[in-house]
Design an enzyme around this catalytic site. Structure first.
Site, PDB file in Angstrom:
ATOM      1  N   PHE A 120       1.293  -0.844   0.355  1.00 33.38           N
ATOM      2  CA  PHE A 120       0.029   0.039  -0.067  1.00 33.38           C
ATOM      3  C   PHE A 120       1.468   1.167  -0.021  1.00 33.38           C
ATOM      4  CE2 PHE A 120      -2.674   3.571   1.992  1.00 33.38           C
ATOM      5  CZ  PHE A 120      -3.560   3.427   0.832  1.00 33.38           C
ATOM      6  N   ASP A 173       9.390   1.810   1.566  1.00 35.28           N
ATOM      7  CA  ASP A 173       7.997   3.675   1.621  1.00 35.28           C
ATOM      8  C   ASP A 173       7.683   3.482   3.289  1.00 35.28           C
ATOM      9  OD1 ASP A 173       5.932   4.477   3.073  1.00 35.28           O
ATOM     10  OD2 ASP A 173       4.784   3.505   0.712  1.00 35.28           O
ATOM     11  N   LYS A 206       3.116  10.385   7.793  1.00 33.17           N
ATOM     12  CA  LYS A 206       2.977  10.040   9.661  1.00 33.17           C
ATOM     13  C   LYS A 206       3.289  11.008  10.808  1.00 33.17           C
ATOM     14  CE  LYS A 206       0.312   6.018   7.874  1.00 33.17           C
ATOM     15  NZ  LYS A 206      -0.722   6.484   7.398  1.00 33.17           N
TER      16      LYS A 206
HETATM   17  C1  LIG Z   1       2.967   2.069   3.732  1.00 36.06           C
HETATM   18  C2  LIG Z   1       2.304   4.118   3.749  1.00 36.06           C
HETATM   19  N1  LIG Z   1       1.774   4.376   2.168  1.00 36.06           N
HETATM   20  C3  LIG Z   1       1.769   5.756   1.678  1.00 36.06           C
HETATM   21  C4  LIG Z   1       0.391   5.648   2.443  1.00 36.06           C
HETATM   22  C5  LIG Z   1      -0.313   7.434   2.173  1.00 36.06           C
HETATM   23  O1  LIG Z   1      -0.298   7.920   3.141  1.00 36.06           O
HETATM   24  P1  LIG Z   1      -0.798   9.400   2.775  1.00 36.06           P
HETATM   25  O2  LIG Z   1      -2.396   8.625   3.922  1.00 36.06           O
HETATM   26  O3  LIG Z   1      -0.575  10.228   3.615  1.00 36.06           O
HETATM   27  O4  LIG Z   1      -0.739  10.070   2.015  1.00 36.06           O
HETATM   28  C6  LIG Z   1       0.351   5.472   3.862  1.00 36.06           C
HETATM   29  C7  LIG Z   1      -0.820   4.996   4.268  1.00 36.06           C
HETATM   30  O5  LIG Z   1      -1.503   4.683   6.272  1.00 36.06           O
HETATM   31  C8  LIG Z   1       1.107   4.024   4.111  1.00 36.06           C
HETATM   32  O6  LIG Z   1       0.645   2.920   5.251  1.00 36.06           O
END
Ligand SMILES: Cc1ncc(COP(=O)(O)O)c(C=O)c1O
Length: 386
Positions: free
Chosen positions: A131, A216, A245
């Site tokens: 994700f 990520d 986050k």
């Molecule tokens: C691993 C990862 N990457 C990207 C995102 C996307 O982040 P945002 O909701 O701040 O756009 C998330 C959100 O949960 C995530 O867990």
């Protein structure tokens, strides 16, 4: 005010009515409108690593709000510069530059543009169950079909390989690959931990192919997995590191940290109006100071190990597997997890799901030991009674 919202929501994209309404927080505790408290075992979705309203972060925001709220990126600002320096000081020296934005998805989008521009290629290899966010590029890198299907066609050139499968990854990476994008621990996908062998293979395959490697760490970053950055555990350093986050202690932020070697290869431009604003940078500086001074990664490692030990005794006829790293834990049930989450909420503990069968625990790293033990006991009781 009702502690659960009875009316259909006018908040676009919000789930149906009946959501708990929370109005206040401190540390790992959150309060509803009637004054009832709940222990946050995941309600802040990995943002609240320092808990709700960390005093140091709140003070930094207040002080900066009196100095300067906003400044365009065409102007230098000492608060932004200090935050970037502080972040880089905590990372391997191979990293040389930081692009600041406002969310995880934006951190991913920047990485996609940097990888295309620096390599002159367009193919991206990502993982099944991964994700990466919900903007068009980040969504293209995301695995789950039902999140993507209504919005197709998405960005072309993305392929997904099974997570932790070295041979599949090596076979997918070639001289057309711009980027390999992986989470060191898959969060939304159900809390799956990468093997060191897999991450090392990703590093070698991208080096061989002249592609970039991005981790990520939007969810794993900033102490949650028992290291400040999850990649430290395996010693595999990516070219691009994506953070968001919890990085600014609760304010919106995204960061794409770029290896020095990649910086001069970037052609074109990338920009965000609110990225790097002084308020968020002041909050981020305070959050990083607090994480390091309070040794919160070590705390996450210790409390996480205690959590895994306790959850390991959950009955196998109901729980298929318990897995995780530090204070990022998944409990996979043999049936739907929603009733267990509802029962926990009625007892004053807020956990979240990852897919339909996994309970995800992402408590603040500052959770008090008695709150954590109470949460673990409540999970055991709820599973026993379910
Ligand atoms: C691993 C990862 N990457 C990207 C995102 C996307 O982040 P945002 O909701 O701040 O756009 C998330 C959100 O949960 C995530 O867990």
């Amino acid at each position: 005010m009702n502690p659960t919202d009875p009316s259909p929501s006018r908040e676009f994209g919000a789930s149906a009515s009946g959501r708990l309404t929370l109005v206040r927080g401190r540390g790992a505790l959150l309060w509803d409108a009637l004054g009832r408290s709940y222990v946050d075992l995941g309600a802040t979705h990995g943002v609240g690593n320092l808990g709700a309203c960390p005093p140091e972060v709140v003070s930094a925001i207040e002080a900066q709000a009196r100095e300067l709220l906003y400044l365009g990126s065409g102007y230098a600002n000492p608060v932004r510069a200090a935050f970037i320096e502080r972040l880089l000081s905590l990372l391997p020296t191979s990293f040389g530059s930081v692009f600041l934005s406002n969310s995880g998805a934006e951190a991913v989008e920047a990485a996609l543009k940097i990888a295309r521009s620096a390599t002159g290629r367009t193919r991206v290899v990502a993982a099944m169950r991964g994700f990466h966010g919900r903007t068009m590029g980040a969504l293209s890198a995301t695995w789950r079909r039902e999140l993507k299907e209504p919005f197709e066609p998405l960005v072309p050139g993305f392929v997904h390989v099974p997570y932790n499968d070295v041979a599949a990854l090596e076979a997918a990476v070639d001289e057309t690959t711009a980027l390999v994008l992986l989470e060191p621990v898959q969060g939304e996908g159900g809390v799956h931990v990468a093997s060191g062998e897999y991450l090392r293979a990703a590093r070698s395959a991208t080096e061989r192919a002249g592609a970039l490697l991005a981790f990520d760490e939007v969810q794993t970053g900033l102490g949650r997995t028992g290291r400040l950055f999850a990649f430290e555990r395996w010693g595999v350093v990516p070219d691009l590191l994506l953070l968001a986050k919890s990085l600014a202690g609760g304010l919106p932020i995204g960061a794409t940290v770029v290896a020095s070697e990649v910086v001069p290869r970037f052609r074109g431009s990338h920009h965000s109006t609110f990225g790097g604003n002084p308020i968020t940078c002041a909050a981020g500086q305070a959050a990083l100071d607090c994480l390091v001074r309070e040794r919160l990664p070590e705390r996450a490692e210790r409390l996480g190990a205690r959590g895994l030990e306790s959850l390991a005794s959950l009955p196998r006829e109901k729980v298929r597997e318990v897995r995780g790293l530090g204070l990022m834990i998944g409990v996979e049930f043999r049936e739907k997890v929603a009733p267990y989450l509802a029962e926990l909420e009625s007892r004053g503990f807020l956990a979240i799901s990852a897919g339909s069968t996994v309970m995800r625990l992402l408590p603040p790293l500052v959770i008090r030991e008695e709150e954590w033990e109470a949460g673990l006991n409540a999970i055991a009781e709820v599973v026993d009674g379910g």
